[in-house]
Write an enzyme that holds these catalytic residues in place. Structure first.
Site, PDB file in Angstrom:
ATOM      1  N   HIS A 718       0.874  -1.195  -0.053  1.00 52.11           N
ATOM      2  CA  HIS A 718       0.023  -0.212   0.055  1.00 52.11           C
ATOM      3  C   HIS A 718       0.840   1.116   0.078  1.00 52.11           C
ATOM      4  O   HIS A 718       2.108   1.334   0.336  1.00 52.11           O
ATOM      5  CB  HIS A 718      -0.939   0.034   1.304  1.00 52.11           C
ATOM      6  CG  HIS A 718      -0.171  -0.026   2.534  1.00 52.11           C
ATOM      7  ND1 HIS A 718       0.414  -1.025   3.001  1.00 52.11           N
ATOM      8  CD2 HIS A 718       0.288   1.015   3.360  1.00 52.11           C
ATOM      9  CE1 HIS A 718       0.981  -0.634   4.297  1.00 52.11           C
ATOM     10  NE2 HIS A 718       1.163   0.679   4.453  1.00 52.11           N
ATOM     11  N   THR A 720       1.459   4.617   1.954  1.00 54.80           N
ATOM     12  CA  THR A 720       1.225   5.283   3.205  1.00 54.80           C
ATOM     13  C   THR A 720       0.945   6.865   2.667  1.00 54.80           C
ATOM     14  O   THR A 720       1.883   7.662   2.435  1.00 54.80           O
ATOM     15  CB  THR A 720       2.269   5.179   4.233  1.00 54.80           C
ATOM     16  OG1 THR A 720       2.359   3.642   4.654  1.00 54.80           O
ATOM     17  CG2 THR A 720       1.975   5.991   5.435  1.00 54.80           C
ATOM     18  N   HIS A 797       5.824   6.263  -1.557  1.00 56.05           N
ATOM     19  CA  HIS A 797       6.318   4.877  -1.969  1.00 56.05           C
ATOM     20  C   HIS A 797       5.327   3.734  -1.658  1.00 56.05           C
ATOM     21  O   HIS A 797       4.547   4.118  -0.696  1.00 56.05           O
ATOM     22  CB  HIS A 797       7.719   4.757  -1.566  1.00 56.05           C
ATOM     23  CG  HIS A 797       7.804   4.699  -0.037  1.00 56.05           C
ATOM     24  ND1 HIS A 797       7.904   5.776   0.819  1.00 56.05           N
ATOM     25  CD2 HIS A 797       7.775   3.749   0.952  1.00 56.05           C
ATOM     26  CE1 HIS A 797       7.931   5.418   1.854  1.00 56.05           C
ATOM     27  NE2 HIS A 797       7.891   4.042   1.887  1.00 56.05           N
ATOM     28  N   THR A 799       5.839   0.060  -0.157  1.00 59.22           N
ATOM     29  CA  THR A 799       6.779  -1.019   0.507  1.00 59.22           C
ATOM     30  C   THR A 799       6.431  -2.416   0.148  1.00 59.22           C
ATOM     31  O   THR A 799       5.124  -2.660  -0.144  1.00 59.22           O
ATOM     32  CB  THR A 799       6.664  -0.939   2.099  1.00 59.22           C
ATOM     33  OG1 THR A 799       7.090   0.293   2.505  1.00 59.22           O
ATOM     34  CG2 THR A 799       7.810  -2.010   2.640  1.00 59.22           C
TER      35      THR A 799
END
Length: 835
Positions: A718, A720, A797, A799
């Site tokens: 996902h 953030t 970004h 992860t």
């Protein structure tokens, strides 16, 4: 820059000129902003909007409608000041030198023998006040006159040590042809003539600090304005002088006796204004033909009544006869008397002549005393000669330049002086005064005590920066004075010098951050002009003797996009970007890299740093017409009055990022001034914004996607979309904001194109296309006092793994948003929404 607006194109090509065609898809403000950031000096603006011209002129940028090729040619070849309210152009054009001509706007000079000392084949032309008599030269759709003259050279010669006028003038003309135009000097008279009528009309009491001779005609119309200068030279000050003898020194090749008389009378007028705040009747005895009366009456009407056996053509009432003691009874109250009686020497022996002169001095002084002994509201200026005299200690000594330094001087007396203590002054002391002291200013009022005056409007143009003033007092005055227009010298050094040399003195230097004001506009000369109905074709130079113009109590303070606005904010950046930089994206790249954002894909559209603030800091020497502190403050209190344009409200953290980039820029450039300025602006942002950071967050907003084009081993990859530090009872407020932005959140054009190691053991995919929405959401949370975002820059970004992996690059791929949710860190999902 100058903007010349045309309805159709022209075939001719001009140097340093760009063409801009009005963009109908944008409003007038956006067009004005784009024009202001073009890099050439001349802008030909086709299919123009009148509103855009108005916006540019209010910003201090000269923008004029052109109706003919002759108008275009005239304005493109020279600089000018434009009165956009009255549609009057004041050219600053010295091309008249090609006619073997010098010009003056002082009529008395034409009555001297100055032409004997001009360059061979040259002539002197009188052009009227500010070139008013040249209006007939221009048959234009706007009123046009050439305000350029050579009076500055003539007056500088009079006060200089030089005697050879031709060589002096030749040197000065060559200097004028090889150095930049002194635009502020030429334009300032136009500005003063616009400024003070407005102030006197609007304010009951106006104080003016530090006027010089350049303003001596301007203030004749304003007896109520209280002037402050360097003070008079009093009779009692002669106690410091050693006795000397007659010097007999030639000052000027041509006759300047009229200049001396004019300066004496104008000095007397301003002393009278200081005492009585009204216009006097002007009585003059001797001093014929007084051609200078014409100059005074061109600016302001006075009643002149004169006595002299010779003609005085410009006097209101002239008595072609001698003046005697019995005539004093004819003189009315509310008047000044100028006594300039001196019999011509002829062939009289010098010893006999000396006796005559001394007797006339006693008689002149007696006339002055008798005039002042009766009635009210009187001031007298009387010619005296160096001899043993008893004079009032408080009387003012005058010694304006005249053709030769001999034995004459003048005494300025008022009613109080006559009744004051008298002191014996030896002849040798008076010769010492004559030989060593030149009165260089018609304003001899007492010095200004630097303190606030709540009932007054204070004007101090180029008057307070001198280092004999206390710097803290200057700052305190600007911070606390309710209504004022004050200038201080800008710190445009590179080593953050606290003071810099100017002529034979030093000036304090200042940055906008030196002041703590919340109802003042801090701008440049051109920015200030725009607020008073004027604009100019040539902006202030980035280096040299430039000043901040600080306006306290102006009704234009909240009109953020109309005055002292962001026009031209990127102009210097554009000049560098397309001529010197490694790439036209240099600014974008540097701003991202200096904030540790290494994803440069789309850096020119994915802005994480305020370009406005960054440019306003690193190029402040070029664009300080933009009041950055005011812009920040009004945004912080949400009182931004925006009339139009493409408006983007920055999140406060974007401003902080800009300061950080500017500081790194300053370090690389070894620019200590920008370094301090950026630090102080960052401190100011933190002061006016209550910024809190979720550096120890307990909630985050996540975005899940339907498609992740990479291999991953985390449970739910996902984005953030920001972290929060909130209490549980604030969750409904967070959800409300998320819902209000649902359409924009799901409408984001989210893409990815590569993976990288964010840090050791954290393998992530880059994300582009979300920053604008992130900062908009940041603003909403900030306004609702919800702590959102960390102190470090937000780097979007996803992860993918907590193991080290090699970087993968793919074609840019659009990510489809599946859901957006609020979740407690290491806890449950509190809210989830899908499209």
């Amino acid at each position: 820059m100058k903007v010349l607006a045309l309805r159709h194109s022209v075939a001719q090509v001009y140097a340093d000129t760009q063409v801009y065609t009005h963009d109908d898809t944008k409003d007038s403000y956006e067009n004005a902003f784009l024009i202001s950031n073009l890099t050439t000096h001349n802008i030909l603006y086709f299919n123009y909007s009148v509103k855009t011209l108005e916006i540019l002129n209010k910003s201090g940028i000269a923008a004029i409608e052109i109706q003919s090729l002759e108008e275009l040619f005239t304005l493109i070849r020279c600089n000018f000041t434009y009165d956009y309210e009255n549609n009057v152009v004041y050219l600053h054009d010295y091309s008249y030198y090609t006619n073997n001509e010098i010009r003056t706007d002082q009529h008395w000079i034409t009555k001297t023998n100055i032409e004997e000392y001009l360059l061979p084949g040259w002539k002197l032309t009188y052009v009227g006040y500010n070139g008013n008599d040249t209006r007939g030269h221009y048959n234009f759709s706007f009123t046009c006159q050439n305000a350029a003259t050579d009076d500055d050279i003539i007056i500088e010669y009079i006060y200089s040590e030089a005697l050879d006028f031709q060589n002096f003038m030749l040197k000065k003309i060559k200097e004028r042809m090889t150095t930049s135009l002194p635009i502020a000097r030429l334009s300032n008279r136009v500005f003063r003539d616009k400024l003070f009528p407005l102030l006197v009309k609007k304010h009951k009491r106006v104080i003016n600090v530090g006027p010089r001779n350049e303003s001596m005609f301007t203030f004749l119309n304003f007896p109520s304005i209280r002037q402050f200068s360097n003070g008079p030279y009093l009779v009692k000050n002669t106690i410091k002088l050693k006795q000397e003898r007659w010097l007999g020194k030639r000052v000027s090749q041509f006759d300047i006796g009229q200049y001396k008389n004019m300066m004496n009378v104008i000095t007397t007028i301003y002393h009278y204004y200081n005492l009585y705040q009204e216009k006097p009747i002007i009585y003059m005895v001797g001093s014929a033909p007084s051609y200078w009366i014409y100059d005074v009456r061109q600016y302001s009407e006075f009643l002149f009544e004169t006595w002299d056996p010779l003609d005085t053509p410009y006097s209101s009432i002239h008595h072609k006869e001698l003046f005697f003691e019995k005539d004093i009874g004819k003189l009315k109250d509310n008047s000044i008397l100028y006594i300039d009686i001196r019999t011509d020497r002829g062939n009289v022996d010098w010893k006999e002549w000396r006796k005559i002169v001394e007797l006339q001095t006693i008689n002149n002084l007696d006339l002055a005393y008798k005039y002042l002994a009766t009635g009210k509201s009187k001031v007298c200026c009387v010619k005296l000669t160096a001899m043993d005299l008893e004079l009032p200690v408080s009387a003012k000594l005058l010694h304006h330049p005249t053709t030769e330094i001999r034995s004459e001087f003048y005494l300025l007396l008022d009613i109080w002086d006559v009744n004051n203590v008298k002191r014996f002054i030896p002849k040798g002391v008076l010769y010492s005064f004559i030989n060593n002291v030149i009165t260089d200013n018609v304003f001899i009022q007492s010095p200004f005590k630097i303190r606030t005056s709540m009932s007054d409007y204070i004007v101090a143009l180029y008057a307070l920066s001198n280092d004999f003033n206390n710097r803290a007092d200057i700052i305190n005055l600007i911070n606390n004075q309710k209504q004022s227009l004050i200038t201080v010298r800008i710190n445009n050094t590179f080593k953050d010098e606290p003071k810099v040399g100017f002529k034979n003195i030093y000036d304090w230097t200042f940055l906008p951050t030196d002041f703590d004001t919340t109802n003042a506009i801090v701008t440049s000369y051109d920015g200030c002009l725009g607020m008073f109905g004027l604009s100019i074709s040539l902006a202030s130079k980035p280096t040299g003797n430039n000043h901040l113009f600080i306006l306290n109590g102006t009704d234009k303070y909240y009109k953020l996009d109309q005055f002292a606005n962001h026009t031209g904010i990127s102009r210097r950046s554009h000049q560098i970007r397309f001529s010197e930089s490694a790439t036209s994206y240099s600014g974008y790249i540097f701003r991202d890299l200096s904030n540790n954002n290494f994803n440069l894909i789309g850096t020119n559209v994915e802005n994480s740093v305020s370009g406005h603030v960054y440019n306003a800091l690193i190029y402040y020497r070029y664009n300080y017409s933009f009041d950055l502190k005011r812009w920040i403050y009004l945004h912080s209190i949400e009182k931004v009055d925006i009339e139009g344009g493409k408006y983007y409200e920055h999140a406060p953290i974007e401003l902080i990022y800009a300061c950080r980039s500017a500081k790194e820029f300053a370090l690389l450039q070894d620019d200590l001034t920008v370094l301090r300025y950026a630090n102080e602006i960052e401190n100011y942002i933190n002061k006016v914004y209550s910024i809190t950071y979720a550096d120890d967050p307990n909630y985050f907003i996540g975005i899940k996607f339907d498609n992740i084009p990479y291999t991953y081993d985390v449970k739910v990859p996902h984005l953030t979309f920001g972290v929060l530090y909130i209490s549980d009872n604030m969750i409904p407020d967070v959800v409300k904001i998320m819902k209000s932005m649902k359409q924009e959140l799901f409408g984001m054009d989210v893409t990815t194109s590569y993976t990288y190691m964010l840090s050791d053991g954290i393998y992530v995919a880059n994300v582009s296309g979300v920053l604008a929405t992130y900062f908009k959401m940041y603003n909403l949370f900030y306004k609702n006092q919800i702590t959102f975002g960390q102190s470090r820059m937000f780097i979007p970004h996803i992860t993918l793994s907590f193991r080290n992996n090699k970087t993968v690059r793919i074609e840019t791929t659009k990510l489809r948003i599946k859901s957006i949710y609020l979740r407690k860190i290491r806890g449950d999902t509190m809210f989830d929404m899908s499209e």
